[in-house]
Design an enzyme around this catalytic site. Structure first.
Site: not given
Length: 212
Positions: A190-193
């Site tokens: 979820n692009r929560m890198h």
């Protein structure tokens, strides 16, 4: 970073401050060893970004040829575009793109030429064909054809027949990037890198988490 968007394809766990090495060199060495063990093609390949005095950025892939506490070493033609850029603006950024592992390492800092003795020592370890190619190619200059390049290579073969030592070209050598920042990027769903950065502050390193 172009990777699959399906959450199931992302790692379940990322990078936490509690598991980060105390020194960025140690964290880099760990990730490099894991990249080698994982089977990443050319794990020492890194994108080198430079900028000219006119402000024109440039990027290309080079190979890391040395790394220790003093910094990161690579070699090239000093009259190439990247060599010219580094002569004008002696700072650069390195990016190790280990996409298959959902990891990147980004390193920034000033760059200085390595001593000629070190360049000579490394040049002597290169395959003979690569030594001849270094002499044959005036890297980044415009040439008329592939045939012109091959003709120059053939002349170098005649100049230094098998058995003769090929000297270091005066226009070729190494550079050392001294890190001021390391960023360790670990992909998450979820692009929560996860992005953890070591930033040099005096003689110590400050660790900061960056928003993805």
């Amino acid at each position: 970073m172009a990777v699959a968007s399906d959450a199931a394809n992302w790692p379940a766990h990322g990078l936490e401050e509690t598991t980060l090495a105390a020194e960025p060199d140690d964290q880099f060495n760990l990730w490099m060893a894991q990249a080698v063990a994982f089977g990443i093609p050319e794990p020492t390949a890194m994108i080198l970004a430079t900028v000219s005095a006119a402000g024109q950025p440039g990027a290309r892939t080079v190979l890391l040829k040395g790394h220790d506490a003093s910094g990161f070493t690579f070699y090239t033609n000093r009259t190439s575009r990247k060599g010219s850029d580094l002569g004008e603006v002696p700072r650069a950024c390195l990016l190790f793109p280990w996409h298959a592992m959902h990891r990147q390492v980004i390193i920034e800092g000033p760059v200085t030429p390595v001593p000629a003795t070190a360049s000579e020592e490394y040049f002597g370890t290169r395959p003979r064909a690569s030594q001849l190619a270094a002499w044959a190619s005036r890297q980044s200059t415009v040439i008329g054809s592939r045939g012109e390049l091959e003709a120059r290579y053939a002349r170098m073969e005649q100049r230094w027949p098998d058995g003769e030592q090929i000297p270091l070209p005066v226009f070729w050598g190494g550079y050392l990037l001294v890190p001021q920042t390391f960023e360790f990027w670990h992909g998450r769903a979820n692009r929560m890198h996860d992005r953890l950065r070591f930033r040099r502050q005096g003689n110590t390193w400050v660790v900061e988490r960056l928003a993805p």
